[in-house]
Structure formats: structure tokens, C-alpha cells
Scaffold this motif. Structure first.
Motif, PDB file in Angstrom:
ATOM      1  N   TYR A 103       0.733  -1.456   0.369  1.00  0.00           N
ATOM      2  CA  TYR A 103      -0.047   0.084  -0.179  1.00  0.00           C
ATOM      3  C   TYR A 103       0.497   1.008   0.082  1.00  0.00           C
ATOM      4  O   TYR A 103       1.568   1.551   1.608  1.00  0.00           O
ATOM      5  CB  TYR A 103      -0.528  -0.163   1.321  1.00  0.00           C
ATOM      6  N   GLY A 104       1.069   1.772  -1.093  1.00  0.00           N
ATOM      7  CA  GLY A 104       2.228   2.758  -0.940  1.00  0.00           C
ATOM      8  C   GLY A 104       3.671   2.252  -1.167  1.00  0.00           C
ATOM      9  O   GLY A 104       3.669   1.414  -1.461  1.00  0.00           O
ATOM     10  N   THR A 105       4.160   2.671  -0.061  1.00  0.00           N
ATOM     11  CA  THR A 105       6.035   2.578   0.304  1.00  0.00           C
ATOM     12  C   THR A 105       5.481   1.508   1.340  1.00  0.00           C
ATOM     13  O   THR A 105       6.607   0.751   1.582  1.00  0.00           O
ATOM     14  CB  THR A 105       6.371   3.409   1.284  1.00  0.00           C
ATOM     15  N   LEU A 106       4.629   0.974   1.914  1.00  0.00           N
ATOM     16  CA  LEU A 106       4.060  -0.319   3.001  1.00  0.00           C
ATOM     17  C   LEU A 106       4.348  -1.377   2.583  1.00  0.00           C
ATOM     18  O   LEU A 106       3.160  -1.470   1.383  1.00  0.00           O
ATOM     19  CB  LEU A 106       3.091   0.225   3.356  1.00  0.00           C
ATOM     20  N   HIS A 107       5.076  -1.995   2.516  1.00  0.00           N
ATOM     21  CA  HIS A 107       5.084  -3.675   1.748  1.00  0.00           C
ATOM     22  C   HIS A 107       4.168  -4.570   3.127  1.00  0.00           C
ATOM     23  O   HIS A 107       5.316  -5.220   4.153  1.00  0.00           O
ATOM     24  CB  HIS A 107       6.417  -4.117   2.145  1.00  0.00           C
ATOM     25  N   ALA A 108       2.903  -4.869   2.578  1.00  0.00           N
ATOM     26  CA  ALA A 108       2.291  -5.361   4.296  1.00  0.00           C
ATOM     27  C   ALA A 108       3.134  -6.473   4.013  1.00  0.00           C
ATOM     28  O   ALA A 108       3.106  -7.554   5.221  1.00  0.00           O
ATOM     29  CB  ALA A 108       0.537  -5.201   3.749  1.00  0.00           C
ATOM     30  N   VAL A 109       2.878  -6.862   2.560  1.00  0.00           N
ATOM     31  CA  VAL A 109       2.917  -8.741   2.522  1.00  0.00           C
ATOM     32  C   VAL A 109       4.010  -8.436   2.076  1.00  0.00           C
ATOM     33  O   VAL A 109       4.273  -8.370   0.652  1.00  0.00           O
ATOM     34  CB  VAL A 109       2.229 -10.146   2.263  1.00  0.00           C
ATOM     35  N   ASP A 110       5.221  -9.251   2.338  1.00  0.00           N
ATOM     36  CA  ASP A 110       6.415  -9.497   1.158  1.00  0.00           C
ATOM     37  C   ASP A 110       7.291 -10.069   0.914  1.00  0.00           C
ATOM     38  O   ASP A 110       8.229 -10.483   1.305  1.00  0.00           O
ATOM     39  CB  ASP A 110       7.035  -8.130   1.977  1.00  0.00           C
ATOM     40  N   GLY A 111       6.871 -11.116   0.235  1.00  0.00           N
ATOM     41  CA  GLY A 111       7.445 -12.381  -0.241  1.00  0.00           C
ATOM     42  C   GLY A 111       7.064 -13.799   0.511  1.00  0.00           C
ATOM     43  O   GLY A 111       8.257 -14.361   0.721  1.00  0.00           O
ATOM     44  N   ILE A 112       5.647 -13.799   0.986  1.00  0.00           N
ATOM     45  CA  ILE A 112       5.575 -15.120   1.719  1.00  0.00           C
ATOM     46  C   ILE A 112       5.274 -16.279   1.494  1.00  0.00           C
ATOM     47  O   ILE A 112       4.272 -15.824   0.021  1.00  0.00           O
ATOM     48  CB  ILE A 112       4.856 -14.694   2.740  1.00  0.00           C
ATOM     49  N   SER A 113       6.092 -17.690   1.151  1.00  0.00           N
ATOM     50  CA  SER A 113       5.796 -18.732   0.740  1.00  0.00           C
ATOM     51  C   SER A 113       5.309 -19.732   1.778  1.00  0.00           C
ATOM     52  O   SER A 113       6.468 -19.643   3.220  1.00  0.00           O
ATOM     53  CB  SER A 113       7.043 -18.672  -0.155  1.00  0.00           C
ATOM     54  N   LEU A 114       4.385 -20.675   1.885  1.00  0.00           N
ATOM     55  CA  LEU A 114       3.335 -20.896   3.135  1.00  0.00           C
ATOM     56  C   LEU A 114       2.675 -22.638   2.466  1.00  0.00           C
ATOM     57  O   LEU A 114       1.633 -21.549   1.638  1.00  0.00           O
ATOM     58  CB  LEU A 114       2.823 -20.325   3.942  1.00  0.00           C
ATOM     59  N   THR A 115       2.848 -22.735   3.167  1.00  0.00           N
ATOM     60  CA  THR A 115       2.397 -24.330   2.936  1.00  0.00           C
ATOM     61  C   THR A 115       1.438 -24.734   4.585  1.00  0.00           C
ATOM     62  O   THR A 115       2.269 -24.557   5.343  1.00  0.00           O
ATOM     63  CB  THR A 115       2.320 -26.193   2.747  1.00  0.00           C
ATOM     64  N   ILE A 116       0.014 -24.675   3.921  1.00  0.00           N
ATOM     65  CA  ILE A 116      -0.704 -24.626   5.449  1.00  0.00           C
ATOM     66  C   ILE A 116      -1.566 -26.293   5.067  1.00  0.00           C
ATOM     67  O   ILE A 116      -2.512 -26.233   4.283  1.00  0.00           O
ATOM     68  CB  ILE A 116      -1.799 -23.645   5.533  1.00  0.00           C
ATOM     69  N   PRO A 117      -1.066 -27.128   5.775  1.00  0.00           N
ATOM     70  CA  PRO A 117      -1.908 -28.774   5.325  1.00  0.00           C
ATOM     71  C   PRO A 117      -3.105 -28.290   5.200  1.00  0.00           C
ATOM     72  O   PRO A 117      -3.712 -27.487   6.109  1.00  0.00           O
ATOM     73  CB  PRO A 117      -1.171 -29.366   6.746  1.00  0.00           C
ATOM     74  N   SER A 118      -4.154 -29.966   5.349  1.00  0.00           N
ATOM     75  CA  SER A 118      -5.357 -29.521   4.872  1.00  0.00           C
ATOM     76  C   SER A 118      -5.519 -30.559   6.423  1.00  0.00           C
ATOM     77  O   SER A 118      -4.466 -31.187   7.347  1.00  0.00           O
ATOM     78  CB  SER A 118      -5.838 -30.476   3.897  1.00  0.00           C
ATOM     79  N   ASN A 119      -6.967 -30.039   6.687  1.00  0.00           N
ATOM     80  CA  ASN A 119      -7.480 -31.166   8.311  1.00  0.00           C
ATOM     81  C   ASN A 119      -6.886 -30.716   8.900  1.00  0.00           C
ATOM     82  O   ASN A 119      -6.384 -31.550   9.932  1.00  0.00           O
ATOM     83  CB  ASN A 119      -7.496 -32.694   7.730  1.00  0.00           C
TER      84      ASN A 119
END
Length: 337
Positions: A12-28
């Protein structure tokens, strides 16, 4: 439903609120995302739940990319996502049953099917007989139960809980977390809990990701994170958690004998919490441990013990004591005094 995030970014403008996040959220499973205010967790959940488009990166549900769906398909996909919020977001003009019915009404479900589903959900969240209750007459815990029932109305495969217990007292929080865990098992849901409360992670989650400044700094099983935190932000979360003497769980208080900070934090896991390890090392090496604080918490099905200590003697003697502690599978962290 497994969720996979690949290099997600949102600014959002100069604010990097989410900056290159990689993530695996398992099922169940119940997966926690924890961070301080401003860490980026709320933006992240909006991206994962398809309420916002990322500037870059990809979101997959069970290997199907969903962040770039055309609008008609996006609407259909969103209908299989449940969301619970901190402030309940209920309609004050509708009673409990009518709030639960709302998402089914907008999908065009017939009235008899809606009625049957509402009764089923009221029973699931232990609000039988409250269907006609005005929202203003319900307690905070009851309002959140209505919100949970509404989130489950269209039989989602993913449930997002965005600070769902932050507005509740500790006792009600425990009951709501227990309900969410029970529902997750019954419905085999993937539950994603966004929170700034380590108590929520401890009591409800199987795995957790810690984020700060829009990045994941640590992730793994909750028991592993509690026993061996790697990042400074996680250690800070745990320090504040175990220092709370007002815990609802009397046997999980961190008892403090001294307000001064010790030189070392010791973490004991599983059976080691019951062993006289410090006494043995003290006898064998002739060192003394000044215990400033200590306590044991139940994390999942495992006990994690924590002690904050000073160790007497010169540098060589202290090092021998630290080596002996580590040989007994005690995790040792040197604190910054």
C-alpha cells in the motif's frame, strides 16, 4: 483443503504489508498465523481468503490456482470459505437464526432447507432454544457462537478466524477455542487462525507461522516452536505469555521469584519436565542455579517446561553446566541482560 502460498506480495504505497511470503498450510488442521499489530497478518489473511488480489505471487487451494479466478468463479469459490471476525459482524436487526440463515438466503436455498440447517447449526454451537434471541441480548461468547454457525452455514472447506477471541474474556476464549477444535475434527476443515495471542496458538493450533514486517520468520509444529523458538519475535511472544500470572489455567502459571531477568532461559520438553536435572548437575559440578522463574505449560499433548536462571561460578564452570544441560536435552538460550 491444502493451501499453498508462493511469494505473495501486497503493498500500500511504500508499505510492504506482505513481502514475499511462501507458506504451506496442510489440510484438515488448525494452522496459526501470529504477529504483532502491523506485522501484516490481516493483509495476509485477506489475500489467502481471496478478499484481495496480491500484487505478485500465487495462491493455490489443493493445487488449483485461485488468486486469478474470473469474477463468477471467484464468487463461487468464496462461498466455500467461512470467516469469523473479532467483532462478530452480526446484523443487529436480525435474531440469531436469521443471522445464521443469511448466507444461505443469498445463495437461493429454499426456506425449508435453510430452517433445517439453522437448527442443525444451533445444536452444533450449543445454542439450542436461542434462535429467536435478539443479538443485543446475547453475551459475547454467544454472539461468537452465532458467528461461527453463520460461517459454517454453506458447508465451507476452509474456515478463517481473524482475531476471533480478542474481544472475549479468558474463560470464554477457552470455550470458543475448544468449540473450533471440535468443529474442525467433525467437519475435517482446514482452519486458519490469525492472532496476536500466543495463548490461542498454544491452546488451539497444530502448526504456526510467525510473521513480522510482512515476512515469515519462523514456522513449524507448535510444540517445536514452544520448545525451541528460533526468532527473537517468537521468544518475545513466549516471554510475555509465560509471565502472565493471571492465567485461567492454575497449573500453567509462570511463577516468578525475582523481577530481575536471568542470564539463561532453559526449556524442558516431555519427560524431562519431571526429571531432577538441575539438582543432578549442581551435585556433579558443584554449581548453583538461581531460579528466577519457572513453570510448565501443556502444548498440544506435550508438556513444555521453562525456567529462567542464573548460574554461579567462573566462565569455565558455567560452560560445563551448560554443556551438561544440553546433554540432558535441555534447550538453553542465553538472554541479553
Amino acid at each position: 483443503m491444502q493451501i499453498v502460498l508462493k511469494e505473495l506480495k501486497r503493498s500500500y504505497g511504500t508499505l510492504h504489508a506482505v513481502d514475499g511470503i511462501s507458506l504451506t498450510i496442510p489440510s484438515n488442521t488448525v494452522f496459526g498465523i501470529i504477529g504483532r499489530s502491523g506485522a501484516g497478518k490481516s493483509t495476509l489473511v485477506r489475500l489467502i481468503s481471496l478478499l484481495e488480489y496480491p500484487d505478485a505471487g500465487e495462491v493455490y487451494y489443493d493445487e488449483v490456482r485461485v488468486d486469478n479466478l474470473p469474477k463468477p468463479e471467484l464468487i463461487q469459490r468464496r462461498r466455500r470459505i467461512g470467516m469469523i471476525f473479532q467483532n462478530f459482524n452480526l446484523f443487529s436487526s436480525r435474531n440469531a437464526a436469521e443471522n445464521i440463515a443469511y448466507p444461505m438466503e443469498i445463495t437461493g436455498m429454499d426456506s425449508e432447507a435453510i430452517h433445517n440447517r439453522v437448527q442443525e447449526l444451533l445444536a452444533l454451537v450449543s445454542l439450542e432454544g436461542k434462535e429467536h434471541a435478539p443479538i443485543s441480548t446475547l453475551s459475547g461468547g454467544q454472539k461468537q457462537r452465532v458467528a461461527i454457525a453463520r460461517a459454517l452455514a454453506c458447508k465451507p472447506d476452509i474456515l478463517f478466524c481473524d482475531e476471533a477471541t480478542s474481544a472475549l474474556d479468558p474463560q470464554t476464549t477457552h470455550s470458543i477455542l475448544a468449540l473450533i477444535k471440535e468443529i474442525q475434527k467433525k467437519m475435517a476443515l482446514t482452519v486458519v487462525m490469525i492472532t496476536h495471542q500466543m495463548e490461542v496458538v498454544r491452546d488451539a493450533c497444530d502448526q504456526v507461522a510467525v510473521i513480522t514486517d510482512g515476512k515469515v520468520v519462523e514456522q513449524g509444529k507448535v510444540t517445536d516452536i514452544f520448545a525451541h523458538p528460533a526468532s527473537e519475535v517468537t521468544k518475545d511472544f513466549l516471554t510475555h505469555l509465560i509471565g502472565v500470572d493471571e492465567s485461567e489455567k492454575e497449573n500453567e502459571k509462570m511463577v516468578q521469584w525475582s523481577k530481575k531477568k536471568g542470564a539463561y532461559t532453559l526449556r524442558f520438553r516431555g519427560d524431562s519436565t519431571d526429571q531432577p536435572i538441575l539438582s543432578k548437575i549442581s551435585r556433579d559440578l558443584g554449581v548453583e542455579f538461581n531460579i528466577r522463574a519457572g513453570g510448565v505449560q501443556k502444548v498440544g499433548n506435550e508438556e513444555i517446561g521453562t525456567m529462567i536462571v542464573d548460574i554461579s561460578g567462573d566462565a569455565e564452570t558455567q560452560q560445563k553446566a551448560l554443556d551438561a544441560l544440553r546433554s540432558e536435552n535441555v534447550i538453553v538460550e542465553e538472554d541479553q541482560l
